[in-house]
Design a protein around this motif. Structure first.
Motif, PDB file in Angstrom:
ATOM      1  N   GLY A 268       0.831  -1.202   0.000  1.00  0.00           N
ATOM      2  CA  GLY A 268       0.000   0.000   0.000  1.00  0.00           C
ATOM      3  C   GLY A 268       0.858   1.241   0.000  1.00  0.00           C
ATOM      4  O   GLY A 268       1.997   1.223  -0.477  1.00  0.00           O
ATOM      5  N   SER A 269       0.306   2.302   0.578  1.00  0.00           N
ATOM      6  CA  SER A 269       0.996   3.586   0.501  1.00  0.00           C
ATOM      7  C   SER A 269       2.090   3.688   1.554  1.00  0.00           C
ATOM      8  O   SER A 269       2.066   3.009   2.588  1.00  0.00           O
ATOM      9  N   ALA A 270       3.064   4.552   1.273  1.00  0.00           N
ATOM     10  CA  ALA A 270       4.165   4.778   2.203  1.00  0.00           C
ATOM     11  C   ALA A 270       3.643   5.315   3.538  1.00  0.00           C
ATOM     12  O   ALA A 270       4.125   4.917   4.606  1.00  0.00           O
ATOM     13  N   GLU A 271       2.652   6.185   3.485  1.00  0.00           N
ATOM     14  CA  GLU A 271       2.112   6.786   4.723  1.00  0.00           C
ATOM     15  C   GLU A 271       1.528   5.714   5.645  1.00  0.00           C
ATOM     16  O   GLU A 271       1.819   5.680   6.837  1.00  0.00           O
ATOM     17  N   THR A 272       0.685   4.838   5.071  1.00  0.00           N
ATOM     18  CA  THR A 272       0.047   3.808   5.897  1.00  0.00           C
ATOM     19  C   THR A 272       1.092   2.833   6.447  1.00  0.00           C
ATOM     20  O   THR A 272       1.030   2.435   7.616  1.00  0.00           O
ATOM     21  N   ALA A 273       2.052   2.471   5.605  1.00  0.00           N
ATOM     22  CA  ALA A 273       3.101   1.544   6.058  1.00  0.00           C
ATOM     23  C   ALA A 273       3.844   2.122   7.253  1.00  0.00           C
ATOM     24  O   ALA A 273       4.088   1.438   8.246  1.00  0.00           O
TER      25      ALA A 273
END
Lengths: 159, 530
Positions: free
Chosen positions: B245-250
């Motif tokens: 998924g996205s870098a932010e969520t990770a």
């Protein structure tokens, strides 16, 4: 695993099915002496007349050899001749050879013996599986001459 | 069960996406979120249950699924993965049918559904050929630790005794699940799959098919449709989180104190600013130039650009930039946008209105540093669907004349059909630009020059999980810039998450523990059965 205890059976391992042979099961052959004529015959028969097998003085100038030596492929062929059980049986085919190394030159007059050990078994389908054998060739002084892994396809039942 | 006769077509029908928790199917509750069709904007489903008993799910996986899988050998589990793939193959048409609502075309379904099933076949084959018909995997050869050989060393791998929690992205509801599930099952570890809510009804159907096949041991596969609740706070040292998924969520998930304090494995595959480099030798008029245009066009428009491997930066020799822009304009102009069910459609919709809004916002940011040279989001044709109701966008090509001073084009990813052309002076400059993605999943290089290939591999390898080289000799059989393959690692350093999925047996090892074993030859033989 090198150094692990050997398991021996009265029967030749080539007469035993895929499921009968077990990891560690080991077969030792009697020795065979290599004659100068054997090397000459192999060179002439195969066309491999590389100088190390033909010319004693030239071979001795090479840093690896004391003089004229046997072909590595001759050793492999003699090894097969020593360990093979010739009858129709559970061994279906020789499917490969891995990690072959020649460690020590063999000169005419040396003798060769083979140790064959079951290393790994991998079922392939409903009828047969692959057996990986660890094979060592040693000379009359028990020095390691060559080492490799032999692959055979072995049937689950006898013919 | 999803009612295909009413799904998407009956405006009064809302499909309740269920979770499969500790052996029970559980429907949505008041905490559920609505899911809208990407094509019509209509509410088609809802998913989420705030009262899901996450501890019971974890317990079920650890106490029921894990022991059953670990009792099987690698070969038995490989056969299980193959049987599941065959079973899914028999239900492909139904998976295609529900996938159109995600905005994807039939060609996109082939990547997601057939690609996912194909990945399982490869893992099944690798498991049979490269792993033993046994429970212990030997890693590498014997180490001689003693002069006389009575004390040796050998590395072994055994399955983790916990559960793998798979958190997947919305863009590949089937492949995204299966590329993680195949290595997990092969390792002997049960999985809890959590698809992204926007397309979770496709994953739900695929999970139902797998469970109904009766092939899987109880507890081997569970499904969370909607939020995970507090599940990640309940994981232990024997569990794994595998995230796409996205870098932010990770960052948010992996930096949770519970994950850090317990060193819980966290494998992340994040979308990145992937590049494609037109080789210095690939001038206009060569087959390589045409191939470059074809690959870039395909990467921009497949899945409406919603691929973590899509080409975001098009790096071309300075003198060839005008020709590249001309050729891409001509090629992108042929992109028929519209209803994904229509066979004439080349590009469908983005997955949701909110994704469309996000892509537009990011494209605006890129627009501050680069000039838009193709695609107007306020004026484009949509065939067989409403441009207002559906989450449609045209392909948008930008040109950034000064990529050295620019930052947004290297850092902001518009997760849609958006890409930026930028010039390079010489090959070292091209490599520098590619590396300004700060770690990417893939960069492709279109060249016939072996020295160019070697220089890029040496200069950009450390910043990339995959380098894809193509030219006239390989293009007939090449697999495409954007296609991760089960045989090859998929992941990348830095911005791309630092993870490494698949890559054959390598990908299975994420779900196993490597242990150094020291002892006598007899004991090592007894342990490794070799």
């Amino acid at each position: 695993m090198p150094g692990a205890s050997e398991i021996t059976h009265a029967d030749h391992p080539f007469t035993r099915t895929f499921h009968e042979v077990e990891i560690g099961e080991t077969f030792h052959t009697p020795p065979r002496q290599i004659a100068s004529e054997d090397v000459a015959h192999f060179a002439e028969f195969t066309g491999d007349t590389f100088y190390a097998h033909m010319d004693d003085a030239a071979a001795a100038r090479n840093p690896f050899f004391p003089g004229r030596v046997a072909h590595g492929y001759l050793l492999l062929s003699f090894a097969a001749g020593l360990f093979v059980q010739p009858d129709e049986g559970p061994v279906l085919a020789n499917t490969g050879l891995d990690a072959l190394r020649f460690m020590k030159p063999v000169v005419p007059g040396d003798s060769l013996k083979v140790r064959l050990t079951v290393k790994q078994k991998t079922p392939r389908n409903e009828a047969y599986g692959e057996v990986r054998w660890h094979v060592t060739l040693t000379n009359q002084d028990d020095d390691l001459v060559a080492e490799y892994e032999l692959l055979t396809m072995n049937a689950y039942s006898k013919p | 069960m999803l009612d295909l006769t009413r799904f998407e077509t009956d405006p009064d029908h809302v499909h309740d996406v269920q979770s499969f928790a500790a052996g029970e199917w559980i429907g949505p509750d008041a905490a559920a979120r609505d899911i809208h069709s990407a094509v019509t904007g209509q509410r088609i489903a809802r998913a989420g249950n705030g009262a899901l008993d996450t501890e019971a799910m974890l317990r079920h996986a650890r106490n029921v699924g894990g022991p059953a899988l670990r009792a099987m050998t690698f070969h038995q589990r490989a056969k299980l993965v193959k049987a599941l793939a065959l079973h899914l193959g028999q239900h492909k048409d139904q998976l295609y049918a529900v996938s159109f609502a995600t905005g994807a075309t039939q060609k996109d379904h082939l990547i997601d559904i057939d690609g996912g099933i194909g990945t399982m076949f490869v893992f099944a084959s690798k498991g049979r050929r490269e792993m033993p018909d046994d429970h212990v995997y030997l890693d590498g050869g014997v180490e001689q630790l003693s002069r006389n050989g009575t004390f040796l060393g050998q590395h072994i791998c055994t399955p983790l005794q916990g559960v793998a929690v798979h958190i997947n992205a919305f863009n590949f509801p089937v492949w995204g699940m299966l590329e993680k599930l195949a290595p997990t099952l092969l390792a002997g570890v049960p999985a809890i799959v959590k698809p992204a809510t926007a397309s979770c009804y496709v994953t739900e159907l695929a999970v139902r098919f797998m469970l109904e096949s009766g092939l899987l041991p109880d507890g081997a596969l569970q499904l969370v449709s909607g939020g995970l609740g507090d599940m990640l706070d309940r994981l232990t040292v024997q569990d794994v989180v595998s995230f796409t998924g996205s870098a932010e969520t990770a960052l948010k998930l992996r930096s949770a104190p519970h994950i850090l304090a317990n060193s819980i494995r966290f494998i992340a595959e994040q979308d990145s600013l992937n590049a494609s480099i037109l080789g210095p030798d690939a001038a206009p008029g060569t087959p390589e130039f045409d191939l470059f245009i074809k690959e870039v066009t395909r990467e921009m428009t497949t899945k409406a650009g919603q691929k973590c491997t899509a080409i975001r930066r098009i790096i071309a020799p300075d003198p060839h930039v005008p020709a590249v822009i001309d050729a891409l304009q001509a090629s992108l102009a042929k992109t028929t946008i519209g209803n994904p069910k229509d066979s004439a459609t080349r590009m469908g919709a983005l997955v949701s209105a909110s994704q469309k809004a996000d892509v537009l916002a990011k494209a605006n940011q890129i627009g501050a540093e680069a000039e838009r040279v193709f695609g107007n989001p306020d004026r484009f044709e949509v065939h067989g669907a409403s441009a207002e109701a559906g989450a449609f966008l045209p392909p948008m090509l930008f040109h950034c004349a000064d990529p050295d001073r620019a930052t947004t084009v290297h850092e902001v990813e518009a997760f849609g059909p958006v890409s930026t052309v930028m010039p390079y002076r010489d090959l070292d400059h091209a490599i520098q630009l590619a590396n300004r993605g700060h770690g990417s999943l893939v960069t492709s290089v279109i060249t016939r020059d072996g020295d160019v290939a070697r220089t890029v591999a040496m200069g950009a390898g450390a910043y990339h999980g995959r380098l894809y080289f193509n030219n006239r000799n390989s293009m007939g059989e090449s697999t495409g810039h954007g296609s991760p393959l089960p045989h090859m690692v998929h992941g990348g350093p830095g911005r791309a998450g630092g993870g490494e999925e698949m890559g054959g047996v390598r990908g299975v090892m994420h779900y196993m523990q490597r242990t150094a074993i020291q002892g006598s030859p007899d004991l090592l033989t007894a342990i490794g059965r070799k």
